[in-house]
Write an enzyme that holds these catalytic residues in place. Structure first.
Site, PDB file in Angstrom:
ATOM      1  N   CYS A  99       0.771  -0.859   0.019  1.00  0.00           N
ATOM      2  CA  CYS A  99       0.391   0.381   0.025  1.00  0.00           C
ATOM      3  C   CYS A  99       0.958   0.796  -0.284  1.00  0.00           C
ATOM      4  CB  CYS A  99      -0.526   0.220   1.337  1.00  0.00           C
ATOM      5  SG  CYS A  99      -2.552   1.571   1.701  1.00  0.00           S
ATOM      6  N   HIS A 141      -9.081  -3.739  -1.815  1.00  0.00           N
ATOM      7  CA  HIS A 141      -8.280  -3.256  -0.951  1.00  0.00           C
ATOM      8  C   HIS A 141      -8.502  -1.980  -1.104  1.00  0.00           C
ATOM      9  CE1 HIS A 141      -3.348  -2.244  -0.223  1.00  0.00           C
ATOM     10  NE2 HIS A 141      -4.069  -0.962  -0.166  1.00  0.00           N
ATOM     11  N   GLU A 142      -8.467  -1.577  -2.220  1.00  0.00           N
ATOM     12  CA  GLU A 142      -9.213  -0.194  -2.603  1.00  0.00           C
ATOM     13  C   GLU A 142     -10.464   0.836  -1.862  1.00  0.00           C
ATOM     14  OE1 GLU A 142      -6.357   2.301  -4.046  1.00  0.00           O
ATOM     15  OE2 GLU A 142      -5.171  -0.119  -4.065  1.00  0.00           O
ATOM     16  N   HIS A 145      -9.917   1.003   1.352  1.00  0.00           N
ATOM     17  CA  HIS A 145      -9.493   2.420   2.021  1.00  0.00           C
ATOM     18  C   HIS A 145     -10.948   3.524   2.577  1.00  0.00           C
ATOM     19  CE1 HIS A 145      -5.085   2.442   1.598  1.00  0.00           C
ATOM     20  NE2 HIS A 145      -5.145   1.973   0.387  1.00  0.00           N
TER      21      HIS A 145
END
Ligand code: NI
Length: 176
Positions: A99, A141-142, A145
């Site tokens: 990341c 994953h994105e 955030h």
């Protein structure tokens, strides 16, 4: 414009980002341009708006051939606003992640193997896809955030978390 990427420990990375309300605005296009410039500069697979301190539900991602993920399949470049993820089965798969907010490190993270994602492009046009494996991993994953979640918070086996150079000595992998 290349922007500074917030690093783990910055409280803004733990916030819940707000839905984007207006599409097609100059401000949105400027944000996306900055995100693209920043991601390209750092050779990233994806970037979420909160990583540059903008707490809106906007992510970008895409992988051509990326030294960060030498074995990874390609993922088409995508700008996704107000994303919604729906797993298509309970099946999880472990895989290495890094990341830009946790530079120089890698960890093994379980993710849903197959999912549907939906959202909007910057003009407000609907996007809907069913994806699996690495593409599904990048999206998860994105989108994490946007809910204040960083990949180390999902690691189950901390023996598989460490500095890239120590984990993969001699391999050419970008250092963040
Ligand atoms: Ni990240």
């Amino acid at each position: 414009m290349i922007r500074d990427v917030l690093r783990m420990g910055d409280p803004r990375l733990l916030e819940i980002s707000k839905p984007l309300e207006r599409f097609g605005t100059p401000e949105l296009f400027e944000l996306i341009r900055d995100m693209q410039d920043t991601m390209a500069h750092l050779n990233g697979a994806g970037l979420a708006a909160p990583q540059i301190g903008v707490l809106l539900r906007v992510v970008i991602f895409g992988v051509e051939k990326n030294p960060r993920y030498p074995d990874a399949e390609e993922v088409p470049f995508t700008i996704l606003c107000n994303p919604e993820l729906t797993p298509l089965s309970d099946e999880m798969e472990d895989g290495w992640e890094g990341c830009l907010s946790v530079p120089g490190m890698r960890g093994v993270v379980p993710r849903y193997k197959r999912l549907r994602y939906a959202g909007f492009d910057p003009h407000g046009t609907r996007i809907e896809r069913e994806v699996s494996d690495f593409h599904a991993r990048v999206v998860q994953h994105e989108c994490d955030h946007l809910d204040g979640m960083l990949y180390p918070m999902r690691i189950r086996d901390f023996r598989k978390f460490g500095f890239t150079e120590a984990l993969f000595p001699g391999e050419e992998i970008a250092d963040d």
